[in-house]
Design an enzyme around this catalytic site. Structure first.
Site, short mmCIF file in Angstrom:
data_model
loop_
_atom_site.label_atom_id
_atom_site.label_comp_id
_atom_site.label_asym_id
_atom_site.label_seq_id
_atom_site.Cartn_x
_atom_site.Cartn_y
_atom_site.Cartn_z
NE ARG A 28 16.17 -37.14 6.02
CZ ARG A 28 15.30 -36.62 5.74
NH1 ARG A 28 14.18 -37.05 5.60
NH2 ARG A 28 15.41 -35.40 5.38
N GLY A 70 20.11 -22.62 -2.27
CA GLY A 70 18.66 -23.13 -1.95
C GLY A 70 18.08 -22.70 -0.60
CG MET A 71 14.50 -21.87 2.34
SD MET A 71 12.68 -22.03 2.08
CE MET A 71 12.30 -23.65 1.89
CB VAL A 72 18.37 -26.33 3.38
CG1 VAL A 72 19.31 -27.20 4.57
CG2 VAL A 72 16.76 -27.06 3.47
NE ARG A 93 3.21 -28.26 4.18
CZ ARG A 93 4.53 -28.91 4.29
NH1 ARG A 93 5.00 -28.78 5.28
NH2 ARG A 93 4.68 -29.98 3.46
CD GLU A 143 6.98 -34.79 7.04
OE1 GLU A 143 7.13 -35.19 5.82
OE2 GLU A 143 7.22 -33.92 7.66
CB CYS A 157 12.09 -30.54 9.43
SG CYS A 157 10.76 -30.81 8.08
CB SER A 177 21.63 -23.81 -12.85
OG SER A 177 22.08 -23.07 -11.36
CG HIS A 197 7.64 -28.15 11.17
ND1 HIS A 197 7.33 -27.35 10.21
CD2 HIS A 197 8.46 -29.20 10.66
CE1 HIS A 197 7.53 -28.12 8.85
NE2 HIS A 197 8.30 -29.17 9.24
CD GLN A 244 4.99 -31.79 9.39
OE1 GLN A 244 4.44 -32.78 9.69
NE2 GLN A 244 5.79 -31.54 8.48
P1 NAP Z 1 15.69 -25.41 -2.86
O1 NAP Z 1 15.49 -24.23 -2.24
O2 NAP Z 1 14.83 -25.90 -3.70
O3 NAP Z 1 17.22 -25.37 -3.59
C1 NAP Z 1 17.85 -26.56 -4.05
C2 NAP Z 1 18.45 -25.95 -5.32
O4 NAP Z 1 17.69 -25.69 -6.29
C3 NAP Z 1 19.60 -24.70 -5.10
O5 NAP Z 1 20.73 -25.28 -4.45
C4 NAP Z 1 20.05 -24.29 -6.43
O6 NAP Z 1 20.91 -25.16 -6.86
C5 NAP Z 1 18.63 -24.57 -7.25
N1 NAP Z 1 17.69 -23.44 -7.61
C6 NAP Z 1 17.16 -23.14 -8.79
N2 NAP Z 1 16.44 -21.84 -8.78
C7 NAP Z 1 16.79 -21.37 -7.63
C8 NAP Z 1 16.66 -20.14 -6.76
N3 NAP Z 1 15.67 -19.34 -7.56
N4 NAP Z 1 16.94 -19.83 -5.70
C9 NAP Z 1 17.67 -20.82 -5.14
N5 NAP Z 1 18.10 -21.90 -5.60
C10 NAP Z 1 17.48 -22.10 -6.90
O7 NAP Z 1 15.80 -26.68 -1.97
P2 NAP Z 1 15.60 -26.77 -0.35
O8 NAP Z 1 14.32 -26.49 0.04
O9 NAP Z 1 16.82 -26.03 0.36
O10 NAP Z 1 15.75 -28.47 0.02
C11 NAP Z 1 17.14 -28.99 -0.21
C12 NAP Z 1 17.14 -30.37 0.22
O11 NAP Z 1 17.10 -30.31 1.68
C13 NAP Z 1 15.92 -31.22 -0.31
O12 NAP Z 1 16.23 -32.67 -0.44
C14 NAP Z 1 15.16 -31.14 0.92
O13 NAP Z 1 14.13 -32.24 0.81
C15 NAP Z 1 15.83 -31.24 2.04
N6 NAP Z 1 15.28 -30.57 3.14
C16 NAP Z 1 14.46 -29.58 3.11
C17 NAP Z 1 13.96 -28.91 4.18
C18 NAP Z 1 13.25 -27.67 4.14
O14 NAP Z 1 12.75 -27.19 4.97
N7 NAP Z 1 12.99 -27.02 2.80
C19 NAP Z 1 14.23 -29.66 5.55
C20 NAP Z 1 14.95 -30.50 5.54
C21 NAP Z 1 15.56 -31.21 4.46
P3 NAP Z 1 21.99 -24.26 -8.11
O15 NAP Z 1 22.72 -23.24 -7.21
O16 NAP Z 1 22.95 -25.53 -8.32
O17 NAP Z 1 21.23 -24.28 -9.11
#
Ligand code: NAP
Length: 372
Positions: A102, A11-13, A267, A241, A135, A38, A274, A162
Site C-alpha cells: 500500500r 478466504g473471507m475477502v 473493536r 490502525e 477498510c 494449499s 464498521h 470496528q
Molecule cells: P483469510 O480468510 O484468512 O484467507 C486467506 C487464505 O487462507 C485463503 O485464500 C486460503 O488460501 C487460506 N485458507 C486456509 N484455510 C482456510 C479456510 N478454512 N477457509 C478459507 N480459506 C482458508 O483472509 P482474509 O480475511 O480474506 O484476508 C485476506 C487479505 O485481505 C489480508 O491481507 C487482509 O489483511 C486483507 N483484508 C482483509 C479485510 C478483512 O476484512 N478481513 C479487509 C481488507 C483487507 P488457499 O486457498 O490458497 O489455501
C-alpha cells in the site's frame, strides 16, 4: 484473450469478491484461472463457467504468463511472490487486498468512487500495482467524499467501532462462541420472573472473567465488552490502525497539503460492519443544509439518514447495513465547539466497500483500459 489469475479466492475477502463478481456477471471477456497455496489440483470456485483445476500459487513461471493477477491471499504471500515476479521482469498488473504494497511509491490505493482521477493518471503513466485500502479508511472516504471533493475539510477525528470481521474469519467465529459462552447460564436464570438485571449482570460478568471463555484470537472477551486497541503499537502512542487513517487517506487522495486524520480505533461486537463517529473541522463555515447536500452528492451508495431518532435507530446501524453496499451516514449536525465543527456518524459493510468491492472494480477498470 486477457489472462487473469486469482489467488486467495476462498478466504473471507476472496469469497465475497467471487460472490460479487458472479452477481454482476463480471467473469466475462477474459480467461479466469484460479490458484491455491494449499490444494493444487483441487476444484476452483463455482463461477458458472468451466474452469481448470487449481494451479500452484507459488509457480512464478506460470504466474509470469498472466496479464493481471488478483490476490486476496494476504501480506505474507505478497511479500514472497511479488518481488520475485517483478525481479523476473514481469510487467503485468498486480491487484492486491493486503496492506503489503500500500505505501510503496509505485502503487496506487484504489477506491474509484473517490479517487478515479488518481487511478486514471496512474494507468496512463504506466503504474502496474493497485492495492485495496484499509477498510476503515475506505469506509470513511466513501461516506465523506463530497466534503473532501469540495476541499472543505481541515481535519477529522474519527472514533471507530470496528467489526470482528476486520480481524479475520477466526475472530468472527470466536465472537459468536463468546456470545454463546457468556449468555449460556443466563438462559436458565432469565426464566425466573423475579431475576433482577443486577443479578443477570453478575452471572454474565463472572462468565466474562472466567478463564474458560474462548479468546485464543482476540486475547480477551469482545462479546458484551469492547477492545480499544487494534493491531500493533506505532509511534507516539498510536496503533497501526490509527496510523493508517492519516497516511492512507492522504495517499488515496494524493493531497498536496496533508489533511490530519486521527482518532481511537475500537473493536466492538458487530460481525462485519464498521461504524465511525466523526468530528470534522471545516475550512470555513457552511450551512447545515449545504453540508447535507454535499454529503448526499458524494456517490450513489450514500444513504443519508436524517438526524431524527426513528430513522437513526432503524437505518444507521450494523444490523440494518450488514451485507449491503449502502454507506449510511447520519447524525449530521453542527457542534458546540463552533460554526465550522460538524458531527457525523457512518456505518458500512467492511467486507464490501472495505475490502472486496474496490478490488472488483479496479479489475474491471484495468480490463477496460487494456481493451482500449
Ligand atoms: P483469510 O480468510 O484468512 O484467507 C486467506 C487464505 O487462507 C485463503 O485464500 C486460503 O488460501 C487460506 N485458507 C486456509 N484455510 C482456510 C479456510 N478454512 N477457509 C478459507 N480459506 C482458508 O483472509 P482474509 O480475511 O480474506 O484476508 C485476506 C487479505 O485481505 C489480508 O491481507 C487482509 O489483511 C486483507 N483484508 C482483509 C479485510 C478483512 O476484512 N478481513 C479487509 C481488507 C483487507 P488457499 O486457498 O490458497 O489455501
Amino acid at each position: 484473450m486477457l489472462k487473469v489469475g486469482f489467488i486467495g479466492w476462498r478466504g473471507m475477502v476472496g469469497s465475497v469478491l467471487m460472490q460479487r463478481m458472479k452477481q454482476e456477471n463480471d467473469f466475462n471477456g477474459f480467461e479466469p484461472i484460479f490458484f491455491s497455496t494449499s490444494n493444487v489440483g483441487g476444484k476452483g470456485p463455482d463461477i458458472g463457467l468451466e474452469i481448470p483445476p487449481l494451479h500452484d500459487a507459488y509457480d512464478i513461471k506460470l504466474l509470469s504468463s498472466f496479464d493481471i493477477i488478483v490476490t486476496c491471499q494476504g501480506s505474507n504471500y505478497t511479500k514472497k511472490v511479488y518481488p520475485e515476479l517483478r525481479k523476473n521482469g514481469w510487467k503485468g498488473y498486480w491487484i492486491d487486498s493486503s496492506s503489503a504494497l500500500r505505501m510503496e511509491q509505485d502503487s496506487i490505493i484504489v477506491l474509484d468512487p473517490v479517487n478515479r482521477e488518481v487511478i486514471d493518471k496512474g494507468l496512463s503513466s504506466g503504474i502496474k500495482t493497485y492495492v485495496g485500502g484499509n477498510c476503515t479508511v475506505s469506509l470513511m472516504l466513501m461516506a465523506l467524499c463530497g466534503l473532501f471533493r469540495e476541499d472543505l475539510i481541515e481535519w477529522i477525528s474519527s472514533m471507530t467501532y470496528q467489526a470482528a470481521s476486520g480481524a479475520g474469519a477466526k475472530n468472527m467465529i470466536e465472537l459468536v462462541k463468546q456470545m454463546i459462552f457468556v449468555s449460556e447460564p443466563c438462559k436458565e436464570a432469565i426464566k425466573d420472573p423475579a431475576i433482577t438485571a443486577i443479578e443477570l449482570d453478575r452471572i454474565l460478568t463472572e462468565r466474562l472473567r472466567s478463564n474458560q471463555i474462548p479468546c485464543e484470537n482476540f486475547g480477551v472477551p469482545l462479546a458484551a465488552s469492547l477492545i480499544p486497541w487494534i493491531d500493533v503499537p506505532v509511534e507516539e502512542g498510536q496503533t497501526r490502525e490509527e496510523w493508517k487513517g492519516f497516511v492512507e487517506t492522504n495517499k488515496i487522495l494524493q493531497t498536496k497539503e496533508p489533511i490530519p486524520v486521527d482518532g481511537i480505533c475500537v473493536r466492538v461486537g458487530s460481525m462485519r460492519c464498521h461504524s465511525q463517529a466523526f468530528t470534522i473541522k471545516l475550512k470555513k463555515s457552511v450551512s447545515l443544509k449545504e453540508i447535507e447536500e454535499i454529503i448526499k452528492s458524494g456517490n450513489e451508495w450514500i444513504k443519508f439518514i436524517p438526524n431524527e431518532r426513528d430513522a437513526t435507530i432503524k437505518h444507521l446501524t450494523p444490523a440494518a447495513i450488514s451485507g449491503k453496499l449502502d454507506i449510511a451516514i447520519g447524525r449530521v449536525r453542527k457542534m458546540k465547539m463552533g460554526e465550522s465543527f460538524v458531527a457525523a456518524f457512518t456505518v458500512g459493510d467492511q467486507l464490501l466497500w472495505g475490502a472486496a468491492e474496490p478490488i472488483k472494480r479496479i479489475l474491471k477498470i484495468i480490463i477496460n483500459y487494456l481493451r482500449k
